[in-house]
Design a protein around this motif. Structure first.
Motif, PDB file in Angstrom:
ATOM      1  N   GLY A 195       8.358 -20.609 -48.836  1.00  0.00           N
ATOM      2  CA  GLY A 195       8.453 -19.363 -48.068  1.00  0.00           C
ATOM      3  C   GLY A 195       9.679 -19.342 -47.188  1.00  0.00           C
ATOM      4  N   VAL A 196       9.863 -18.210 -46.515  1.00  0.00           N
ATOM      5  CA  VAL A 196      11.027 -18.048 -45.643  1.00  0.00           C
ATOM      6  C   VAL A 196      10.825 -18.845 -44.350  1.00  0.00           C
ATOM      7  N   ALA A 197      11.906 -18.963 -43.564  1.00  0.00           N
ATOM      8  CA  ALA A 197      11.870 -19.758 -42.329  1.00  0.00           C
ATOM      9  C   ALA A 197      10.808 -19.228 -41.371  1.00  0.00           C
ATOM     10  N   ALA A 198      10.062 -20.141 -40.780  1.00  0.00           N
ATOM     11  CA  ALA A 198       9.058 -19.823 -39.759  1.00  0.00           C
ATOM     12  C   ALA A 198       7.962 -18.879 -40.255  1.00  0.00           C
ATOM     13  N   SER A 199       7.689 -18.909 -41.566  1.00  0.00           N
ATOM     14  CA  SER A 199       6.627 -18.060 -42.111  1.00  0.00           C
ATOM     15  C   SER A 199       5.258 -18.733 -41.986  1.00  0.00           C
ATOM     16  N   GLY A 200       5.251 -19.992 -41.525  1.00  0.00           N
ATOM     17  CA  GLY A 200       3.986 -20.699 -41.349  1.00  0.00           C
ATOM     18  C   GLY A 200       3.760 -21.807 -42.357  1.00  0.00           C
ATOM     19  N   LYS A 201       4.802 -22.163 -43.105  1.00  0.00           N
ATOM     20  CA  LYS A 201       4.631 -23.139 -44.202  1.00  0.00           C
ATOM     21  C   LYS A 201       4.009 -24.454 -43.728  1.00  0.00           C
ATOM     22  N   SER A 202       4.591 -25.060 -42.672  1.00  0.00           N
ATOM     23  CA  SER A 202       4.081 -26.386 -42.288  1.00  0.00           C
ATOM     24  C   SER A 202       2.698 -26.287 -41.661  1.00  0.00           C
ATOM     25  N   SER A 203       2.440 -25.226 -40.866  1.00  0.00           N
ATOM     26  CA  SER A 203       1.105 -25.077 -40.261  1.00  0.00           C
ATOM     27  C   SER A 203       0.049 -24.863 -41.344  1.00  0.00           C
ATOM     28  N   VAL A 204       0.380 -24.026 -42.322  1.00  0.00           N
ATOM     29  CA  VAL A 204      -0.575 -23.745 -43.399  1.00  0.00           C
ATOM     30  C   VAL A 204      -0.748 -24.988 -44.281  1.00  0.00           C
TER      31      VAL A 204
ATOM     32  N   LEU B 140      14.018 -32.912 -34.593  1.00  0.00           N
ATOM     33  CA  LEU B 140      14.441 -32.177 -35.787  1.00  0.00           C
ATOM     34  C   LEU B 140      14.336 -30.658 -35.681  1.00  0.00           C
ATOM     35  N   HIS B 141      13.715 -30.152 -34.596  1.00  0.00           N
ATOM     36  CA  HIS B 141      13.569 -28.699 -34.489  1.00  0.00           C
ATOM     37  C   HIS B 141      14.380 -28.113 -33.342  1.00  0.00           C
ATOM     38  N   SER B 142      15.540 -28.679 -33.065  1.00  0.00           N
ATOM     39  CA  SER B 142      16.421 -28.116 -32.038  1.00  0.00           C
ATOM     40  C   SER B 142      17.220 -26.955 -32.637  1.00  0.00           C
TER      41      SER B 142
ATOM     42  N   GLY C  70       8.137 -26.065 -48.573  1.00  0.00           N
ATOM     43  CA  GLY C  70       9.591 -25.975 -48.462  1.00  0.00           C
ATOM     44  C   GLY C  70      10.096 -24.652 -48.989  1.00  0.00           C
ATOM     45  N   ARG C  71      11.168 -24.709 -49.780  1.00  0.00           N
ATOM     46  CA  ARG C  71      11.746 -23.480 -50.337  1.00  0.00           C
ATOM     47  C   ARG C  71      11.654 -23.456 -51.861  1.00  0.00           C
ATOM     48  N   ASP C  72      11.802 -24.637 -52.476  1.00  0.00           N
ATOM     49  CA  ASP C  72      11.894 -24.709 -53.942  1.00  0.00           C
ATOM     50  C   ASP C  72      10.873 -25.688 -54.521  1.00  0.00           C
TER      51      ASP C  72
ATOM     52  N   ARG D 243       6.412 -15.371 -33.078  1.00  0.00           N
ATOM     53  CA  ARG D 243       5.646 -16.624 -33.159  1.00  0.00           C
ATOM     54  C   ARG D 243       6.498 -17.797 -32.658  1.00  0.00           C
ATOM     55  N   ARG D 244       7.744 -17.846 -33.125  1.00  0.00           N
ATOM     56  CA  ARG D 244       8.642 -18.945 -32.746  1.00  0.00           C
ATOM     57  C   ARG D 244       8.937 -18.946 -31.240  1.00  0.00           C
ATOM     58  N   ALA D 245       8.981 -17.755 -30.649  1.00  0.00           N
ATOM     59  CA  ALA D 245       9.340 -17.647 -29.223  1.00  0.00           C
ATOM     60  C   ALA D 245       8.340 -18.386 -28.341  1.00  0.00           C
ATOM     61  N   LYS D 246       7.134 -18.614 -28.890  1.00  0.00           N
ATOM     62  CA  LYS D 246       6.117 -19.338 -28.110  1.00  0.00           C
ATOM     63  C   LYS D 246       6.432 -20.833 -28.045  1.00  0.00           C
ATOM     64  N   GLU D 247       7.355 -21.303 -28.902  1.00  0.00           N
ATOM     65  CA  GLU D 247       7.639 -22.742 -28.920  1.00  0.00           C
ATOM     66  C   GLU D 247       9.119 -23.053 -28.688  1.00  0.00           C
ATOM     67  N   ARG D 248       9.950 -22.030 -28.392  1.00  0.00           N
ATOM     68  CA  ARG D 248      11.382 -22.243 -28.145  1.00  0.00           C
ATOM     69  C   ARG D 248      11.792 -21.544 -26.853  1.00  0.00           C
TER      70      ARG D 248
ATOM     71  N   GLU E  37      19.725 -14.703 -40.210  1.00  0.00           N
ATOM     72  CA  GLU E  37      20.914 -15.366 -40.755  1.00  0.00           C
ATOM     73  C   GLU E  37      20.496 -16.546 -41.644  1.00  0.00           C
ATOM     74  N   ARG E  38      19.489 -17.311 -41.207  1.00  0.00           N
ATOM     75  CA  ARG E  38      19.043 -18.461 -42.026  1.00  0.00           C
ATOM     76  C   ARG E  38      18.402 -17.970 -43.332  1.00  0.00           C
ATOM     77  N   ASP E  39      17.671 -16.843 -43.284  1.00  0.00           N
ATOM     78  CA  ASP E  39      17.122 -16.255 -44.519  1.00  0.00           C
ATOM     79  C   ASP E  39      18.266 -15.975 -45.506  1.00  0.00           C
TER      80      ASP E  39
ATOM     81  N   ASP F 248       1.667 -12.241 -47.545  1.00  0.00           N
ATOM     82  CA  ASP F 248       2.304 -11.723 -46.333  1.00  0.00           C
ATOM     83  C   ASP F 248       1.437 -12.171 -45.161  1.00  0.00           C
ATOM     84  N   THR F 249       1.957 -13.114 -44.356  1.00  0.00           N
ATOM     85  CA  THR F 249       1.138 -13.681 -43.282  1.00  0.00           C
ATOM     86  C   THR F 249       1.156 -12.801 -42.030  1.00  0.00           C
ATOM     87  N   GLY F 250       1.982 -11.739 -42.044  1.00  0.00           N
ATOM     88  CA  GLY F 250       2.118 -10.882 -40.859  1.00  0.00           C
ATOM     89  C   GLY F 250       0.794 -10.423 -40.289  1.00  0.00           C
TER      90      GLY F 250
HETATM   91  N1  ATP Z   1      -0.589 -16.506 -39.652  1.00  0.00           N
HETATM   92  C1  ATP Z   1      -0.130 -16.905 -38.469  1.00  0.00           C
HETATM   93  N2  ATP Z   1      -0.506 -16.246 -37.367  1.00  0.00           N
HETATM   94  C2  ATP Z   1      -0.019 -16.592 -36.163  1.00  0.00           C
HETATM   95  N3  ATP Z   1       0.850 -17.609 -35.942  1.00  0.00           N
HETATM   96  C3  ATP Z   1       1.241 -18.308 -37.004  1.00  0.00           C
HETATM   97  C4  ATP Z   1       0.790 -18.000 -38.316  1.00  0.00           C
HETATM   98  N4  ATP Z   1       1.370 -18.859 -39.168  1.00  0.00           N
HETATM   99  C5  ATP Z   1       2.167 -19.656 -38.428  1.00  0.00           C
HETATM  100  N5  ATP Z   1       2.078 -19.333 -37.122  1.00  0.00           N
HETATM  101  C6  ATP Z   1       2.832 -19.946 -36.029  1.00  0.00           C
HETATM  102  O1  ATP Z   1       4.207 -19.640 -36.306  1.00  0.00           O
HETATM  103  C7  ATP Z   1       5.043 -20.713 -35.910  1.00  0.00           C
HETATM  104  C8  ATP Z   1       5.882 -21.150 -37.096  1.00  0.00           C
HETATM  105  O2  ATP Z   1       5.031 -21.782 -38.041  1.00  0.00           O
HETATM  106  P1  ATP Z   1       5.522 -23.048 -38.862  1.00  0.00           P
HETATM  107  O3  ATP Z   1       6.330 -23.964 -38.012  1.00  0.00           O
HETATM  108  O4  ATP Z   1       4.335 -23.586 -39.553  1.00  0.00           O
HETATM  109  O5  ATP Z   1       6.493 -22.326 -39.907  1.00  0.00           O
HETATM  110  P2  ATP Z   1       7.471 -22.960 -40.991  1.00  0.00           P
HETATM  111  O6  ATP Z   1       7.568 -21.955 -42.087  1.00  0.00           O
HETATM  112  O7  ATP Z   1       7.026 -24.312 -41.365  1.00  0.00           O
HETATM  113  O8  ATP Z   1       8.818 -23.045 -40.140  1.00  0.00           O
HETATM  114  P3  ATP Z   1      10.231 -23.685 -40.534  1.00  0.00           P
HETATM  115  O9  ATP Z   1      10.741 -22.904 -41.703  1.00  0.00           O
HETATM  116  O10 ATP Z   1      11.103 -23.478 -39.339  1.00  0.00           O
HETATM  117  O11 ATP Z   1       9.990 -25.139 -40.841  1.00  0.00           O
HETATM  118  C9  ATP Z   1       4.110 -21.800 -35.364  1.00  0.00           C
HETATM  119  O12 ATP Z   1       4.039 -21.641 -33.966  1.00  0.00           O
HETATM  120  C10 ATP Z   1       2.756 -21.459 -35.988  1.00  0.00           C
HETATM  121  O13 ATP Z   1       1.666 -21.880 -35.195  1.00  0.00           O
END
Ligand code: ATP
Ligand SMILES: Nc1ccn([C@H]2C[C@H](O)[C@@H](COP(=O)(O)O)O2)c(=O)n1
Length: 209
Positions: free
Chosen positions: A7-16, A86-88, A123-125, A150-155, A168-170, A187-189
């Protein structure tokens, strides 16, 4: 068994991936961390990030390795743990250039393919190039604004700054980031994190039912 979550950057890949892996009782593998670690080591050594040969020699000399676990991956350079560095924003800004180098991609792919199954790979591929034979494939999306909020809560940066960097990263990651033809696109939105994990688990378990 291999499950891929791209998926795209910060779409939730690692959390999911972590949630799905914990539910299945297997590790997950965060491929982006290897690209991030390569970038960090290159920056620290003052290497030009587009010079693949020097970068690869430096990675091999530092014994860079990924430790996959369900609760969070760790990355090591010899005895030094890099994970928390690694996430700076500095690594974010350089990582697409490193990930564009075919030699670095081949090195990362070889590391990933050497890992013992089962695992969830994100990841991406993962579903297209690295593990095209995976049993189940997913591709996560969300608008740049949703991801930035979502990212703004951790940066420390504001939403518009994060959104511009994500967009830009996309753009830079487009070449290697596309859904596999047999991937389920989510679509995780509109979904909570738990909702996305449930959707993935339902699909993974369906053939077993
Ligand atoms: N469906 C969701 N609803 C709300 N928050 C979410 C959801 N999925 C992920 N998040 C939050 O969004 C943020 C980004 O998620 P995460 O780091 O898992 O994304 P990523 O795709 O792995 O990012 P990166 O591409 O930068 O490695 C995290 O704070 C995570 O808790
Ligand atoms: N399989 C992968 C994983 C990651 N990348 C690149 C693209 C990203 O800009 C960077 C960091 O990944 P993230 O932590 O955001 O998942 O690494 C890639 O090209 N291929």
């Amino acid at each position: 068994m291999i499950v891929t979550i791209d998926g795209v950057a910060a779409s939730g890949k690692s959390s999911v991936a972590s949630g799905v892996a914990r539910a299945l009782g297997i590790p997950y593998v965060s491929s982006g961390l290897l690209y991030r670690a390569a970038t960090l080591l290159g920056l620290e050594a003052g290497l030009p990030l587009h010079q693949a040969a020097a970068l690869l020699a430096h990675l091999q000399g530092n014994s860079l390795r990924l430790e996959p676990r369900a609760e969070g991956n760790r990355v090591w350079a010899g005895e030094r743990e890099l994970t928390l560095e690694l996430h700076s924003s500095r690594v974010d800004a350089g990582v697409s250039a490193v990930a564009a180098l075919p030699e670095v991609r081949a090195w990362v792919d070889a590391q990933l393919r050497a890992l013992p199954e089962p695992f969830v790979a994100e990841g991406r591929d993962m579903g297209t190039t690295v593990f095209p034979h995976a049993e189940a494939k997913f591709y996560l999306t969300a608008s740049p604004r949703v991801r930035a909020e979502r990212r703004a809560k951790e940066r420390p940066e504001d939403v518009p700054v994060i959104e511009a960097a994500l967009t830009e990263r996309d753009r830079l990651d487009t070449v290697q980031s596309a859904p596999a033809p047999d991937a389920q696109v989510i679509d995780t939105g509109p979904l909570t994190l738990e909702g996305v994990i449930e959707e993935v688990l339902a699909s993974v378990r369906a053939p077993l039912a």
